[in-house]
Design an enzyme around this catalytic site. Structure first.
Site, PDB file in Angstrom:
ATOM      1  N   MET A 179       0.830  -1.195   0.000  1.00  0.00           N
ATOM      2  CA  MET A 179       0.000   0.000   0.000  1.00  0.00           C
ATOM      3  C   MET A 179       0.874   1.258   0.000  1.00  0.00           C
ATOM      4  O   MET A 179       1.948   1.271   0.584  1.00  0.00           O
ATOM      5  CB  MET A 179      -0.909  -0.021   1.235  1.00  0.00           C
ATOM      6  CG  MET A 179      -2.150   0.841   1.127  1.00  0.00           C
ATOM      7  SD  MET A 179      -3.191   0.452  -0.307  1.00  0.00           S
ATOM      8  CE  MET A 179      -3.490  -1.288  -0.093  1.00  0.00           C
ATOM      9  N   ASN A 229      -0.988  -5.182   7.929  1.00  0.00           N
ATOM     10  CA  ASN A 229       0.378  -4.659   7.862  1.00  0.00           C
ATOM     11  C   ASN A 229       0.372  -3.371   7.038  1.00  0.00           C
ATOM     12  O   ASN A 229      -0.082  -3.365   5.893  1.00  0.00           O
ATOM     13  CB  ASN A 229       1.306  -5.698   7.227  1.00  0.00           C
ATOM     14  CG  ASN A 229       2.772  -5.298   7.312  1.00  0.00           C
ATOM     15  OD1 ASN A 229       3.140  -4.160   7.052  1.00  0.00           O
ATOM     16  ND2 ASN A 229       3.613  -6.240   7.675  1.00  0.00           N
ATOM     17  N   ILE A 288       2.552  -1.773   5.390  1.00  0.00           N
ATOM     18  CA  ILE A 288       3.268  -1.751   4.117  1.00  0.00           C
ATOM     19  C   ILE A 288       2.868  -2.920   3.222  1.00  0.00           C
ATOM     20  O   ILE A 288       3.492  -3.163   2.194  1.00  0.00           O
ATOM     21  CB  ILE A 288       4.793  -1.734   4.315  1.00  0.00           C
ATOM     22  CG1 ILE A 288       5.277  -2.997   5.033  1.00  0.00           C
ATOM     23  CG2 ILE A 288       5.221  -0.494   5.072  1.00  0.00           C
ATOM     24  CD1 ILE A 288       6.789  -3.114   5.065  1.00  0.00           C
ATOM     25  N   GLU A 289       1.809  -3.628   3.615  1.00  0.00           N
ATOM     26  CA  GLU A 289       1.273  -4.675   2.740  1.00  0.00           C
ATOM     27  C   GLU A 289      -0.139  -4.285   2.314  1.00  0.00           C
ATOM     28  O   GLU A 289      -0.309  -3.426   1.470  1.00  0.00           O
ATOM     29  CB  GLU A 289       1.360  -6.034   3.428  1.00  0.00           C
ATOM     30  CG  GLU A 289       2.824  -6.470   3.648  1.00  0.00           C
ATOM     31  CD  GLU A 289       2.966  -7.869   4.192  1.00  0.00           C
ATOM     32  OE1 GLU A 289       2.460  -8.813   3.538  1.00  0.00           O
ATOM     33  OE2 GLU A 289       3.578  -8.038   5.264  1.00  0.00           O
ATOM     34  N   MET A 290      -1.167  -4.863   2.929  1.00  0.00           N
ATOM     35  CA  MET A 290      -2.530  -4.555   2.505  1.00  0.00           C
ATOM     36  C   MET A 290      -3.123  -3.356   3.230  1.00  0.00           C
ATOM     37  O   MET A 290      -4.126  -2.785   2.787  1.00  0.00           O
ATOM     38  CB  MET A 290      -3.399  -5.801   2.654  1.00  0.00           C
ATOM     39  CG  MET A 290      -2.914  -6.934   1.753  1.00  0.00           C
ATOM     40  SD  MET A 290      -3.701  -8.537   2.053  1.00  0.00           S
ATOM     41  CE  MET A 290      -5.308  -8.279   1.322  1.00  0.00           C
TER      42      MET A 290
END
Length: 358
Positions: free
Chosen positions: A85, A125, A127-129
């Site tokens: 993201m 997370n 920096i993920e979803m």
């Protein structure tokens, strides 16, 4: 490393090698371990597959589990670091989801003891979803009416079927179907001696003789069978000090230590599977090693303190290609839809926009 410590470490490796030698040439079991508290059902698997492909479980509706773990390919994204993201990049390469169900712990550092626990991590997370918390993710699903009957079918005894625990259980159930049996290697160890080429068979022998099975043992080539939530970890690099340390930045990430804070966990890593390894470049935890040939060189030097010759290298690489199995057919699910409205935020609040000019 002090002499005694090194002796003990090498003695441990020798013991592991002997243990691995007795079991190393095993075919992949047809079914991975299934936890008693999350039995498989077709309704649960179908729900998990739908959730795995649904990008609305991400903050801006742009990323799904499949974005980084592409089951239409090798189960990863073939990138050094996945794009999360807000165009964020993680520090580690996305591991393949294929055959992850045979691993006793998940993530590179083994911080998740089950597939269920792992499935929750990326959704929240940043920096993920990027969902702010589990409640927000569940609330997003509750805004999609057609999801409720799917959750009820998958969890018929639940008074409140749409929960983060059930999201994770469903995704894990689907992931336990992502297995790739019937590789040339599997057919070979089952008795079909024509399944491997002459070079692959030679590479299999070399793989064992070099000591690769001290770590990459078992039917999944990820270590010996372990109880669920108990990981098989090895130090990487075991032999620090080669040129590869700097070339591929092997030491800046301290591995399991980054999660536990324990000095004894510095540079300890869950041993990854080698199944389908030819399909999941680039390599290592940081994705900085570009080719399978170079990955074999790096591992030989850092883990075995060997400089392998060109023939050994070619033979081992040929053997590793024989670990690519039969992929079960995957079809894209039809996602539950909203009617007349969108639940995806229309504007990225983190995006800087230019001011209008005349």
């Amino acid at each position: 490393m002090k002499p005694l410590s090194r002796y003990l470490a090498l003695s441990g490796l020798c013991a592991l090698a002997l243990t691995a030698h007795a079991q190393q040439w095993a075919a992949l079991p047809e079914q991975p371990p299934i936890p008693a508290d999350n039995p498989q059902s077709q309704a649960k698997i179908d729900l998990g597959k739908t959730l795995f492909f649904d990008p609305r479980l991400s903050e801006h509706g742009t990323l799904s589990c499949n974005s980084c773990h592409n089951v239409m390919a090798g189960g990863d994204d073939n990138r050094p670091n996945s794009i999360g993201m807000h165009d964020a990049r993680g520090g580690r390469s996305a591991p393949t989801v294929w055959n992850a169900a045979y691993q006793s712990v998940q993530f590179w550092d083994g911080r998740a003891g089950t597939l269920e626990e792992q499935a929750k991590g990326p959704i929240t997370n940043p920096i993920e979803m990027g969902m702010s918390d589990a409640a927000v993710a569940v609330g997003r699903l509750e805004q999609i009416p057609a999801y409720l009957p799917l959750f009820k079918a998958a969890f018929p005894a639940a008074s409140k079927p749409i929960t983060m625990d059930n999201v994770a259980k469903a995704i894990a159930a689907y992931e336990r179907t992502l297995v790739t049996p019937d590789s040339p290697y599997d057919r070979y160890v089952k008795g079909d001696k024509t399944a491997l080429t002459e070079q692959q068979a030679r590479g299999m022998k070399t793989f064992g003789e070099l000591g690769c099975t001290a770590c990459h043992a078992g039917a999944n080539f990820s270590g010996p069978p372990m109880p669920m939530a108990q990981g098989f970890f090895m130090k990487f690099p075991t032999f620090a000090g080669s040129a590869f340390d700097k070339q591929y930045d092997l030491l800046s990430d301290t591995g399991r230590h980054a999660s536990t804070g324990k000095d004894s966990d510095k540079h300890m890593w869950r041993v990854p599977t080698l199944r389908n390894i030819a399909l999941t470049a680039p390599y290592m935890h940081n994705g900085k090693v570009p080719t399978l040939e170079e990955a074999v060189r790096v591992m030989a030097k850092t883990q075995l303190n060997r400089d392998i010759d060109a023939t050994q290298l070619a033979d081992v690489v040929a053997f590793l290609t024989s670990l690519s199995g039969r992929f079960p057919e995957q079809t894209m699910p039809r996602l539950p839809l909203t009617n007349g409205n969108s639940i995806v935020p229309p504007i990225d609040p983190h995006l800087k926009t230019a001011k209008a000019t005349d």
